[in-house]
Write a protein that holds these residues in place. Structure first.
Motif, PDB file in Angstrom:
ATOM      1  N   GLU A   1       2.972  18.299  -4.664  1.00 32.23           N
ATOM      2  CA  GLU A   1       4.091  17.371  -4.807  1.00 32.23           C
ATOM      3  C   GLU A   1       4.050  16.385  -3.656  1.00 32.23           C
ATOM      4  O   GLU A   1       4.009  16.779  -2.493  1.00 32.23           O
ATOM      5  CB  GLU A   1       5.432  18.091  -4.824  1.00 32.23           C
ATOM      6  N   ILE A   2       4.054  15.109  -4.005  1.00 27.03           N
ATOM      7  CA  ILE A   2       4.103  14.049  -3.005  1.00 27.03           C
ATOM      8  C   ILE A   2       5.189  13.053  -3.415  1.00 27.03           C
ATOM      9  O   ILE A   2       5.613  13.025  -4.577  1.00 27.03           O
ATOM     10  CB  ILE A   2       2.745  13.326  -2.843  1.00 27.03           C
ATOM     11  N   TYR A   3       5.620  12.250  -2.452  1.00 21.35           N
ATOM     12  CA  TYR A   3       6.637  11.232  -2.697  1.00 21.35           C
ATOM     13  C   TYR A   3       6.060   9.877  -2.313  1.00 21.35           C
ATOM     14  O   TYR A   3       5.504   9.718  -1.234  1.00 21.35           O
ATOM     15  CB  TYR A   3       7.896  11.526  -1.876  1.00 21.35           C
ATOM     16  N   LEU A   4       6.207   8.901  -3.216  1.00 24.95           N
ATOM     17  CA  LEU A   4       5.696   7.549  -3.000  1.00 24.95           C
ATOM     18  C   LEU A   4       6.875   6.596  -2.883  1.00 24.95           C
ATOM     19  O   LEU A   4       7.781   6.620  -3.719  1.00 24.95           O
ATOM     20  CB  LEU A   4       4.789   7.137  -4.158  1.00 24.95           C
ATOM     21  N   LYS A   5       6.855   5.740  -1.861  1.00 28.01           N
ATOM     22  CA  LYS A   5       8.011   4.911  -1.565  1.00 28.01           C
ATOM     23  C   LYS A   5       8.150   3.667  -2.413  1.00 28.01           C
ATOM     24  O   LYS A   5       9.230   3.335  -2.873  1.00 28.01           O
ATOM     25  CB  LYS A   5       7.985   4.491  -0.093  1.00 28.01           C
ATOM     26  N   ASP A   6       7.099   2.950  -2.631  1.00 32.01           N
ATOM     27  CA  ASP A   6       7.199   1.594  -3.138  1.00 32.01           C
ATOM     28  C   ASP A   6       7.741   1.526  -4.555  1.00 32.01           C
ATOM     29  O   ASP A   6       7.245   2.190  -5.463  1.00 32.01           O
ATOM     30  CB  ASP A   6       5.822   0.944  -3.092  1.00 32.01           C
ATOM     31  N   ALA A   7       8.741   0.677  -4.763  1.00 32.29           N
ATOM     32  CA  ALA A   7       9.329   0.510  -6.097  1.00 32.29           C
ATOM     33  C   ALA A   7       8.328  -0.105  -7.079  1.00 32.29           C
ATOM     34  O   ALA A   7       8.506   0.004  -8.287  1.00 32.29           O
ATOM     35  CB  ALA A   7      10.578  -0.351  -6.008  1.00 32.29           C
ATOM     36  N   ASP A   8       7.287  -0.757  -6.563  1.00 34.80           N
ATOM     37  CA  ASP A   8       6.288  -1.368  -7.442  1.00 34.80           C
ATOM     38  C   ASP A   8       5.328  -0.349  -8.039  1.00 34.80           C
ATOM     39  O   ASP A   8       4.566  -0.668  -8.938  1.00 34.80           O
ATOM     40  CB  ASP A   8       5.467  -2.421  -6.682  1.00 34.80           C
ATOM     41  N   VAL A   9       5.332   0.870  -7.535  1.00 34.22           N
ATOM     42  CA  VAL A   9       4.460   1.910  -8.083  1.00 34.22           C
ATOM     43  C   VAL A   9       5.213   2.579  -9.218  1.00 34.22           C
ATOM     44  O   VAL A   9       6.287   3.118  -9.034  1.00 34.22           O
ATOM     45  CB  VAL A   9       4.080   2.945  -7.007  1.00 34.22           C
ATOM     46  N   ASP A  10       4.642   2.522 -10.409  1.00 33.04           N
ATOM     47  CA  ASP A  10       5.264   3.189 -11.545  1.00 33.04           C
ATOM     48  C   ASP A  10       4.256   4.128 -12.185  1.00 33.04           C
ATOM     49  O   ASP A  10       3.142   4.290 -11.685  1.00 33.04           O
ATOM     50  CB  ASP A  10       5.805   2.166 -12.548  1.00 33.04           C
ATOM     51  N   HIS A  11       4.656   4.737 -13.266  1.00 33.14           N
ATOM     52  CA  HIS A  11       3.768   5.722 -13.899  1.00 33.14           C
ATOM     53  C   HIS A  11       2.479   5.082 -14.406  1.00 33.14           C
ATOM     54  O   HIS A  11       1.470   5.749 -14.519  1.00 33.14           O
ATOM     55  CB  HIS A  11       4.505   6.490 -15.001  1.00 33.14           C
ATOM     56  N   LYS A  12       2.472   3.770 -14.651  1.00 28.27           N
ATOM     57  CA  LYS A  12       1.245   3.102 -15.109  1.00 28.27           C
ATOM     58  C   LYS A  12       0.215   3.031 -13.981  1.00 28.27           C
ATOM     59  O   LYS A  12      -0.976   3.255 -14.197  1.00 28.27           O
ATOM     60  CB  LYS A  12       1.568   1.720 -15.656  1.00 28.27           C
ATOM     61  N   ALA A  13       0.669   2.721 -12.771  1.00 31.61           N
ATOM     62  CA  ALA A  13      -0.241   2.710 -11.620  1.00 31.61           C
ATOM     63  C   ALA A  13      -0.744   4.123 -11.332  1.00 31.61           C
ATOM     64  O   ALA A  13      -1.915   4.324 -10.999  1.00 31.61           O
ATOM     65  CB  ALA A  13       0.464   2.136 -10.390  1.00 31.61           C
ATOM     66  N   ILE A  14       0.142   5.087 -11.487  1.00 30.73           N
ATOM     67  CA  ILE A  14      -0.238   6.481 -11.284  1.00 30.73           C
ATOM     68  C   ILE A  14      -1.292   6.895 -12.314  1.00 30.73           C
ATOM     69  O   ILE A  14      -2.253   7.592 -11.997  1.00 30.73           O
ATOM     70  CB  ILE A  14       1.009   7.396 -11.373  1.00 30.73           C
ATOM     71  N   THR A  15      -1.135   6.438 -13.559  1.00 29.03           N
ATOM     72  CA  THR A  15      -2.101   6.757 -14.614  1.00 29.03           C
ATOM     73  C   THR A  15      -3.501   6.284 -14.234  1.00 29.03           C
ATOM     74  O   THR A  15      -4.476   7.031 -14.363  1.00 29.03           O
ATOM     75  CB  THR A  15      -1.689   6.093 -15.953  1.00 29.03           C
ATOM     76  N   ALA A  16      -3.595   5.047 -13.767  1.00 32.50           N
ATOM     77  CA  ALA A  16      -4.905   4.497 -13.399  1.00 32.50           C
ATOM     78  C   ALA A  16      -5.538   5.324 -12.288  1.00 32.50           C
ATOM     79  O   ALA A  16      -6.729   5.656 -12.342  1.00 32.50           O
ATOM     80  CB  ALA A  16      -4.758   3.038 -12.985  1.00 32.50           C
ATOM     81  N   TRP A  17      -4.759   5.673 -11.278  1.00 34.85           N
ATOM     82  CA  TRP A  17      -5.280   6.464 -10.155  1.00 34.85           C
ATOM     83  C   TRP A  17      -5.682   7.867 -10.611  1.00 34.85           C
ATOM     84  O   TRP A  17      -6.778   8.340 -10.306  1.00 34.85           O
ATOM     85  CB  TRP A  17      -4.245   6.524  -9.034  1.00 34.85           C
ATOM     86  N   LEU A  18      -4.807   8.554 -11.364  1.00 37.90           N
ATOM     87  CA  LEU A  18      -5.117   9.916 -11.800  1.00 37.90           C
ATOM     88  C   LEU A  18      -6.309   9.958 -12.745  1.00 37.90           C
ATOM     89  O   LEU A  18      -7.101  10.896 -12.700  1.00 37.90           O
ATOM     90  CB  LEU A  18      -3.891  10.559 -12.458  1.00 37.90           C
ATOM     91  N   THR A  19      -6.448   8.947 -13.606  1.00 42.95           N
ATOM     92  CA  THR A  19      -7.596   8.886 -14.512  1.00 42.95           C
ATOM     93  C   THR A  19      -8.889   8.829 -13.713  1.00 42.95           C
ATOM     94  O   THR A  19      -9.855   9.522 -14.022  1.00 42.95           O
ATOM     95  CB  THR A  19      -7.476   7.668 -15.449  1.00 42.95           C
ATOM     96  N   GLN A  20      -8.881   8.039 -12.651  1.00 40.64           N
ATOM     97  CA  GLN A  20     -10.061   7.917 -11.795  1.00 40.64           C
ATOM     98  C   GLN A  20     -10.291   9.201 -10.991  1.00 40.64           C
ATOM     99  O   GLN A  20     -11.418   9.659 -10.841  1.00 40.64           O
ATOM    100  CB  GLN A  20      -9.888   6.694 -10.872  1.00 40.64           C
ATOM    101  N   ALA A  21      -9.211   9.817 -10.487  1.00 38.02           N
ATOM    102  CA  ALA A  21      -9.337  10.970  -9.596  1.00 38.02           C
ATOM    103  C   ALA A  21      -9.523  12.304 -10.320  1.00 38.02           C
ATOM    104  O   ALA A  21     -10.251  13.173  -9.837  1.00 38.02           O
ATOM    105  CB  ALA A  21      -8.104  11.047  -8.693  1.00 38.02           C
ATOM    106  N   ILE A  22      -8.858  12.475 -11.472  1.00 37.67           N
ATOM    107  CA  ILE A  22      -8.865  13.774 -12.155  1.00 37.67           C
ATOM    108  C   ILE A  22      -9.540  13.694 -13.514  1.00 37.67           C
ATOM    109  O   ILE A  22     -10.357  14.537 -13.871  1.00 37.67           O
ATOM    110  CB  ILE A  22      -7.426  14.313 -12.326  1.00 37.67           C
TER     111      ILE A  22
END
Length: 125
Positions: free
Chosen positions: A7-28
């Protein structure tokens, strides 16, 4: 020792689940479509259950990976990777949370930002 979940917490309001999707797709691995229930978003990255809660703590968004089958040993390793990929401030607990922990211990967090990595006191409740 590998943590059972992350579990991590991300501050920026500009980060949404779409940005997370791109990162997780690349990482996992590939992510399924997100399903929204109230304020909570859920998907699977490869076979890892993912929960995204916008503004879980004030301006902070919660990202939970409910598996020990991630590329990261612990919250800190994941937080470092998230900061490197997303360029937003990330916070996480320094170790596995245990219910017997005192309030003072529960308020100790690791902050990863453009300023580097540091231990901070963060009152989340």
């Amino acid at each position: 020792m590998r943590q059972p979940d992350i579990e991590i917490y991300l501050k920026d309001a500009d980060v949404d689940h779409k940005a997370i999707t791109a990162w997780l797709t690349q990482a996992i691995g590939p992510c399924t479509e997100w399903a929204q229930k109230g304020q909570t978003w859920k998907c699977q990255a490869d076979n890892v259950p993912v929960t995204w809660i916008p503004k879980a703590v004030g301006k902070w968004n919660s990202l939970c990976l409910d598996s020990d089958k991630t590329p990261w040993e612990d919250d800190i390793a994941c937080a470092r990777a998230a900061f490197a990929a997303l360029k937003v401030e990330v916070r996480c607990a320094p170790g596995t949370w245990v219910e017997e922990e005192s309030d003072a211990e529960a308020d100790q967090w690791i902050r990863i930002s453009v300023d580097g990595e540091e231990e901070i006191t963060w009152h989340t409740s």
